[in-house]
Structures are given as structure tokens and as C-alpha cells.
Design an enzyme around this catalytic site. Structure first.
Site, mmCIF file in Angstrom:
data_model
loop_
_atom_site.group_PDB
_atom_site.id
_atom_site.type_symbol
_atom_site.label_atom_id
_atom_site.label_comp_id
_atom_site.label_asym_id
_atom_site.label_seq_id
_atom_site.Cartn_x
_atom_site.Cartn_y
_atom_site.Cartn_z
ATOM 1 N N ASP A 243 -79.352 -16.124 11.166
ATOM 2 C CA ASP A 243 -78.579 -16.232 12.401
ATOM 3 C C ASP A 243 -79.527 -16.223 13.593
ATOM 4 O O ASP A 243 -80.504 -15.452 13.627
ATOM 5 C CB ASP A 243 -77.593 -15.065 12.497
ATOM 6 N N GLU A 246 -80.798 -13.109 15.347
ATOM 7 C CA GLU A 246 -81.851 -12.298 14.740
ATOM 8 C C GLU A 246 -83.248 -12.706 15.189
ATOM 9 O O GLU A 246 -84.217 -12.019 14.884
ATOM 10 C CB GLU A 246 -81.768 -12.395 13.213
ATOM 11 N N ASP A 278 -75.692 -11.951 9.031
ATOM 12 C CA ASP A 278 -76.978 -12.257 9.653
ATOM 13 C C ASP A 278 -77.846 -13.155 8.785
ATOM 14 O O ASP A 278 -78.673 -13.904 9.316
ATOM 15 C CB ASP A 278 -77.732 -10.953 9.951
#
Length: 528
Positions: A243, A246, A278
Site C-alpha cells: 500500500d 506504507e 497494507d
């Protein structure tokens, strides 16, 4: 010029009065003829808009039409899936403009909407064909399939004309005269212009098999069959998706360190927007570059059943306080992937200076693993997180290396096999990434059932499992209120939901929580 010439001709034989009347009336006659010509031009039928072959509009119309012919079709497509499906039918890229231009093949969609061939609705946008666009697309598709058949026949004729020894001529007798030999040569030279009348058995079989293969490829392109498309072993790569949150924003140094560690470990990863989680892994189709295109076509992607939510201790503390922690767990359970993982990073001594006591955080982690059924992996810092992601990537590459991956819709959730059966059969049913990511949109248009679930989860003590159990019996607020109206007294209303089973252990919801829900929806004054 024409007017003066006409006057000079008439002047030679018309009388004087007629000449004056002619000069007076002729301009009006010319004006009338010009107005009539303009009216005729206005009443002419406008030329029908037909997009050029292999253009963006052509590819979009064909793709939407073929999608509507699929069994169980939704009747519309989202932008990402429409671009990926239409790219093989277009010479230009739908995402990258050509050199010196700012337009892509997707720019032609505005023309299609303006010509009322397709419509754009909802948010995120849904694209579908109008009746006029459906008729045009059907005509284009029939022309496309007709041209494909002509190519197959032409190719077979060329092969027949080239393979001289395999052609057996039964109409001419074998003689050694030079004249007949010349006739045979001339006949064989003309055979390339017309269908061969005599073929060997092997050639006929080859033609049939080739035409069958072409037909299968066409059905796989258009209808995809009822089972959907698949990726055989060796035709895809396992890629880690990260993601973009991140790697950007916040503590940029710490977030950039994760990407650098993955690069040092030799992990192939892709940074993109994930609407839930994530990290996750996709099986990306291997594609070959197309001559004349700047970038290779976009390959199909299937999401593997593993998804990771990463939490630092300070982030975990903040998410528990503002309620994001429970909501994230609920969304991870409902995303359609069966192996959710919580990756918890310790903060060392920083955990002692957080808003919540460390014992509360540890209890929340244990509840996530024991009660909610998530796998929890605890690491010390970013380097250990990158190491765990590296190990997981290599494990999944080995796990899926011999598997045939089938695309299945999220709507057919009950048709999926167990993981043990899939491993034994060396096949897996997975969701397409576009469908998965859209289904996980947080702020998309919600149904009444989903809003009711979110309302219930705002009540203290109502988890995702408990809310789902209530929804199985009463899917809307209206149905719940009707059930309350059918109760004979207050005690029965308060205990209406107490015997509802929830979770894997099938425990009762309980009288206390049942009374709280009843008071919330049926009490006009303050709650007791």
C-alpha cells in the site's frame, strides 16, 4: 458571373419590359434557390459515427459488448477492468500517452458518451452501453469474427498451395507429355487464388484442429465461458503489493527503509493503493511486449488468499482509542481473503509512554489471535518486517508454482473449495484484483444492511461477529422494529435478541446486550 451571363443571353431576344422584370425578379429567384439548398443540406441524414478499427473507442465498445454476453454479467464494468480487458483490442495504450501527445486511448470514451453510445454512472464510475451502442458494438463484433474466419480460411488456402507433395489431384491422369505438365503447373499456380478441391487427410485434420483452436481462443476472449479465465502454471509471477501509505507520508525515513530492505532482499514488489490491508500478493500474468507500443499490455491479476495488516504499537494504541482497530478487523474478515495476518511491530521502550497501558495493548493482540482468529506475527522493527515479507513471498512462490489459478467472482463465495482440496487438485479459485479492491472500498455507496451493521458496531460490546449474527435474523432496522412490535410485553422485547448465536462457539448474545439494542432503537428518552 453566372447571373451576368444569363442576363446577356436573355437581352438579345426579350422585349424591354420583360428585360426590366427579369432584372428585378432574378435576385429573388437566386435567393430562393440558395435557401432551398440549405434546407436540403439540413435535412440530410447525419453520418453514423463508427470508431476506427483498433482505436480506443472500438476496443471499449467491443469489450463492453462481449462482457454483456457473458453468463451472469453485471451489465457494466469499472474503469480498471475495462482498460485491462480492452487493451489487447487497441493499438494505443489506455494509460500512457504517445510521445508528444497528452491523449491516451481512454480519451475516446468521452466521444462515445457524447455520441450516446455508452453511459457513465455511480461513483466509482460504472460504464455501460446504451441501446444504440449495443447495436453498433454487435455489428462491430460480427465484422470482427467474420474477418477472423476469413483469415483462417485464407491461411489454410495458402498452406494448401505451398504444400505441393501433399496435394493429390484426382481429376488429371498422369502423363509424361510436356503440354500436360505445363497445364498442371499452371493449375497449381492458380490454386492459391481459389479453394483447393483435393486435400490430404493430414491437412484436413490440421485445418479442423486449427479452426477449433481459433474458435476456442475467440470464445475465451469474448465469453470466457461460464467457469471464467484461468492462469496455468508458469504463466504468472507472484508479486508482493505494498500500500502506498506504507512508503509515503508520516515518518518518511522509516517508511523508505522498508522499501530499501525489500529491494536488498531481491523481492519483486509493486506500490499501489490498497483499500484494505497494507500488504498482499497477486499472481500477475506474464505478458510479452507488443511491437509499436511503448509499454507491454497490462496482465491479468488474481489475489492470493493472504493479506497483512501492519501495526506499530503507537498506531495500535491510536486505532483502539478512535475505534479504527475494530473496524479494520471487521473489514479484513469481510474482504474475501481467507488468511488475514496481523504484523505487530514492537516499539521497545516507547510502549511505556503511550496513552493506554501496555497490558491493554497486549490483551488486544491476544484477543485478535484467539477471539477473532487472525494469525499474529510479532517483530521488533522494520528490518524484521521486511524479512518476514521476504520469507512469505518466497514461500508463496513455491506454494503456487505448480497450481492452475482460476478466476472466480466474489458473488460465488460458496462455490470455492477448501484449501486442502485445492492443493490436492493443484488448482485454486481466486478473485481478480480489480474486483477485490473495489469490494473493499471504505466510502463506497452502502446498502441499508451495511449501514445497519455499522450502527450496531458502535454499541459497546457489539463486535463484528455479533453484528453479523443479528443481521442474519434482521437484515434492516425496519425488520427489527417490526419484530419488536409483534412482541406482547416489554420483557419479551428486551430479550428478543438474547438467544441469537454468534461466532464459532455459537454463544448467546445475552440479555444485557439485547436490552441495550432494544433501548437504543425503541426508547424515546435517555437510556437507562
Amino acid at each position: 458571373m453566372l447571373q451576368s451571363t444569363w442576363l446577356s443571353i436573355q437581352a438579345t431576344w426579350l422585349p424591354l419590359n420583360s428585360r426590366k422584370n427579369l432584372k428585378r425578379n432574378l435576385p429573388e429567384t437566386w435567393k430562393r434557390t440558395r435557401v432551398e439548398e440549405r434546407k436540403e443540406k439540413g435535412t440530410r441524414k447525419k453520418r453514423e459515427y463508427v470508431p476506427q478499427k483498433r482505436s480506443g473507442g472500438y476496443a471499449v465498445l467491443l469489450t463492453l459488448y462481449r462482457h454483456t454476453q457473458m453468463p451472469g454479467s453485471k451489465g457494466f464494468m469499472f474503469r480498471n477492468e475495462l482498460q485491462s480487458e480492452a487493451q489487447p483490442l487497441c493499438d494505443k495504450s489506455f494509460t500512457v500517452p504517445d510521445l508528444g501527445s497528452k491523449y491516451t486511448a481512454w480519451s475516446s470514451v468521452s466521444t462515445l458518451i457524447q455520441k450516446e453510445l455508452m453511459v457513465k454512472t455511480h461513483n466509482p464510475a460504472r460504464y455501460s452501453l446504451t441501446d444504440q451502442g449495443l447495436a453498433l458494438a454487435e455489428r462491430l463484433d460480427s465484422e470482427e469474427t467474420g474477418m477472423t474466419k476469413e483469415r483462417v480460411e485464407q491461411k489454410s488456402e495458402e498452406e494448401n498451395s505451398q504444400d505441393g507433395p501433399d496435394v493429390v489431384d484426382l481429376t488429371l491422369e498422369k502423363e509424361e507429355d510436356d503440354e500436360e505438365q505445363e497445364e498442371k503447373e499452371s493449375w497449381s499456380s492458380k490454386s492459391s487464388e481459389r479453394p483447393a478441391t483435393a486435400l490430404s487427410v493430414n491437412q484436413a485434420r490440421g485445418l479442423l484442429s486449427e479452426s477449433d483452436a481459433k474458435g476456442k481462443s475467440q470464445t475465451s476472449e469474448t465469453g470466457r465461458t461460464a467457469k471464467g479465465w484461468h492462469l496455468p502454471p508458469g504463466s504468472y509471477d507472484i508479486v508482493l503489493c505494498v500500500d502506498f501509505i506504507e512508503t509515503t507520508g508520516g515518518s518518511s525515513g522509516r517508511k523508505q527503509e522498508l522499501a530499501k530492505e525489500l529491494q536488498r532482499n531481491g523481492v519483486t514488489f509493486d506500490i499501489r493503493k490498497l483499500n484494505v490491508g497494507d500488504f498482499l500478493w497477486v499472481a500477475r500474468e506474464k505478458v510479452t511486449p507488443v511491437p509499436g507500443q511503448l509499454r507491454p499490455p497490462v496482465g491479468k491479476e488474481l489475489v492470493l488468499d493472504y493479506i497483512i495488516e501492519r501495526k506499530r504499537m503507537d498506531d495500535l494504541c491510536g486505532s483502539i482509542i478512535d475505534g479504527r482497530f475494530r473496524e479494520q478487523k471487521f473489514r479484513l474478515k469481510r474482504c474475501g481473503l481467507r488468511k488475514p495476518i496481523y504484523l505487530v511491530e514492537e516499539c521497545g521502550s516507547a510502549a511505556a509512554h503511550l496513552s493506554l497501558p501496555e497490558s491493554t495493548l497486549q490483551q488486544a493482540i491476544v484477543n485478535t489471535q484467539v477471539v477473532d482468529g487472525f494469525f499474529v506475527k510479532r517483530v521488533q522493527d522494520v528490518k524484521e518486517s521486511a524479512a518476514y515479507l521476504t520469507i512469505m513471498t518466497r514461500y508463496l512462490q513455491k506454494l503456487y508454482q505448480n497450481c492452475t489459478l482460476f478466476c472466480h467472482s466474489r458473488e460465488l463465495e460458496g462455490d470455492r473449495e477448501d484449501e486442502t482440496e485445492q492443493t490436492a487438485n493443484l488448482s485454486c479459485s481466486l478473485m481478480a484484483f480489480t474486483e477485490f479492491n473495489y469490494g473493499a472500498v471504505k466510502n463506497k455507496c452502502q446498502t441499508v444492511r451495511e449501514v445497519f451493521a455499522r450502527q450496531l458496531m458502535q454499541i459497546s460490546g457489539v463486535s463484528g461477529d455479533k453484528a453479523a449474527a443479528v443481521l442474519e435474523h434482521y437484515s434492516t432496522v425496519s425488520s427489527l422494529l417490526q419484530a419488536y412490535d409483534q412482541c406482547s410485553n416489554e420483557t419479551e422485547k428486551e430479550k428478543l435478541l438474547s438467544s441469537i448465536k454468534y461466532g464459532k462457539l455459537k454463544r448467546n448474545l445475552g440479555p444485557a446486550l439485547s436490552r441495550t439494542i432494544y433501548q437504543l432503537y425503541c426508547t424515546h428518552g435517555p437510556l437507562s
